[in-house]
Design a protein around this motif. Sequence first.
Motif, PDB file in Angstrom:
ATOM      1  N   TRP A 163      26.917  46.018  39.708  1.00  0.00           N
ATOM      2  CA  TRP A 163      26.705  44.785  38.945  1.00  0.00           C
ATOM      3  C   TRP A 163      26.951  44.879  37.451  1.00  0.00           C
ATOM      4  O   TRP A 163      26.961  43.863  36.761  1.00  0.00           O
ATOM      5  N   SER A 355      28.553  36.931  41.551  1.00  0.00           N
ATOM      6  CA  SER A 355      29.822  37.651  41.429  1.00  0.00           C
ATOM      7  C   SER A 355      30.996  36.733  41.106  1.00  0.00           C
ATOM      8  O   SER A 355      32.144  37.185  41.067  1.00  0.00           O
ATOM      9  N   ASN A 360      30.365  35.902  35.874  1.00  0.00           N
ATOM     10  CA  ASN A 360      30.819  37.116  35.204  1.00  0.00           C
ATOM     11  C   ASN A 360      31.082  36.847  33.727  1.00  0.00           C
ATOM     12  O   ASN A 360      30.688  37.625  32.846  1.00  0.00           O
ATOM     13  N   ARG A 371      30.890  43.154  33.472  1.00  0.00           N
ATOM     14  CA  ARG A 371      30.648  43.323  34.896  1.00  0.00           C
ATOM     15  C   ARG A 371      31.844  44.054  35.505  1.00  0.00           C
ATOM     16  O   ARG A 371      32.957  43.985  34.966  1.00  0.00           O
ATOM     17  N   TYR A 375      38.001  39.866  35.750  1.00  0.00           N
ATOM     18  CA  TYR A 375      37.822  38.488  35.298  1.00  0.00           C
ATOM     19  C   TYR A 375      38.317  38.348  33.866  1.00  0.00           C
ATOM     20  O   TYR A 375      38.373  39.306  33.104  1.00  0.00           O
TER      21      TYR A 375
END
Length: 455
Positions: A163, A355, A360, A371, A375
């Motif tokens: 995470w 998630s 994120n 994270r 992304y």
Amino acid sequence: MMKRRWNRMTWLTAMLIVAMMLASACANNSNSSEEQGGKENNAPAGEKKVLKVAFFQGGFGDAWFKELKQQFEAKHDNVTVELEGDPGIMEKMGARFESGANLPDVAFLTNTHWQMWAAQGFLADLTDLYEGTDSDGVTIKDSLNEAARQYAIYKDKAYIIPWSDGYLGLAYNKGMFEENGWEVPKTWSEFAELTEKIKEKGIAPIVYPGKVIGYWDFVVKPMMVQAGGFQYLNELVNMDTPEVFQDPARLAALEQFEQLFQKDWMLKGSEALNHTEAQMEFVNGKAAMIPNGNWLENEMKASTPEGFRMAMMPVPAVGGAKEENIFFSLVGDITVVPAKSKEQELAKAFIAFASSQEMNRKFTELTGNFRPFNYSLEGVEVSEFTQSVMDIMQNNKAFTFNSNNPLFAKMQLYPSGDAYGNIAFGAKTAEQQFQDDYAFAKDKWEAYKKEVGME
């Protein structure tokens, strides 16, 4: 007249029946629509659900978890998310798993020996979640970065979802460096020259938390990988033989660590400081550098003097390094669902939602940290400190000390005892620690394998 009255009554009755049928059909369609594309209600209509979410409350704070709670509840009418933030949760979770009492439904934990929990049956199998799609329609497996993807698997099953990610190394006083014209050192020989310049100014080169001496992992582990390369790192985390403790890369890193103390580069009194106290000395300008991670700025936000500027640097390369351009990735913090939790399916839905791209990005926005997912940060404003972390992560090869071998978790990197404390406080030399670790590993090898269920 009677006939007309009868016809009228018959017509009204028929219309009433039709209206009731239409209302019923609309209700059914509404429920169906809600299940398929409206509110994501995992709880049957009218049934209230409580989802208990525990998390380590440290450098990341709790703002992101509060945001998760608010947005998840908005998408799930009948769900209440109860947050449990605790700085000491890591010392408590093992006992909670073993007893099965007071278990959360979801737990966001720092780096643990979770493989031992999985082997003991304490963790729910999350393979369906790992291979399933998040709220963006992408599988979590595919959206994780490579280091995190490998870390999630134990015996061909996913028991955790990583995470957080980031960087572990050395932070430095950027304002001080610029004012004095000091260059960020790339090698340990350059570092040694720099420390003498810092001492000439009456400033300690380094402060460290002697009461939480494990922070030196952030410097020594990179030196070990620099000296031994990725081949040695793989041998070490796979831990197939006690001979991994005899590799010269381990000794090279420990000897370099030993020199940090032999050359009087530490702020006096560091041995009595906890991590917050050491960080206070750093932001107050008492030392130029500190072993730390990318959470430092956020953790010290309320205590940092106005105008103080900090940044992260790569750990300087040891002499004869096989790998120079590397960084110690923070991947290792985990999200788990206890095998005996009450709301497992709802817990998985929560993890999938956490998630998503949106959450994120929100994590980086609220914490200045990262994270372990792929992304975009386009449009997210970050600080000078966070930008320095991003630059390191984007321009160097990542490594972790994560292992899926429970023997690694049991044996530890320094099996004969606290290497950093022993060396820093003079109880052992680097050579003695090196030899003691090997002797201990050989002596305990077979017994430990049986203890962790490998034989």
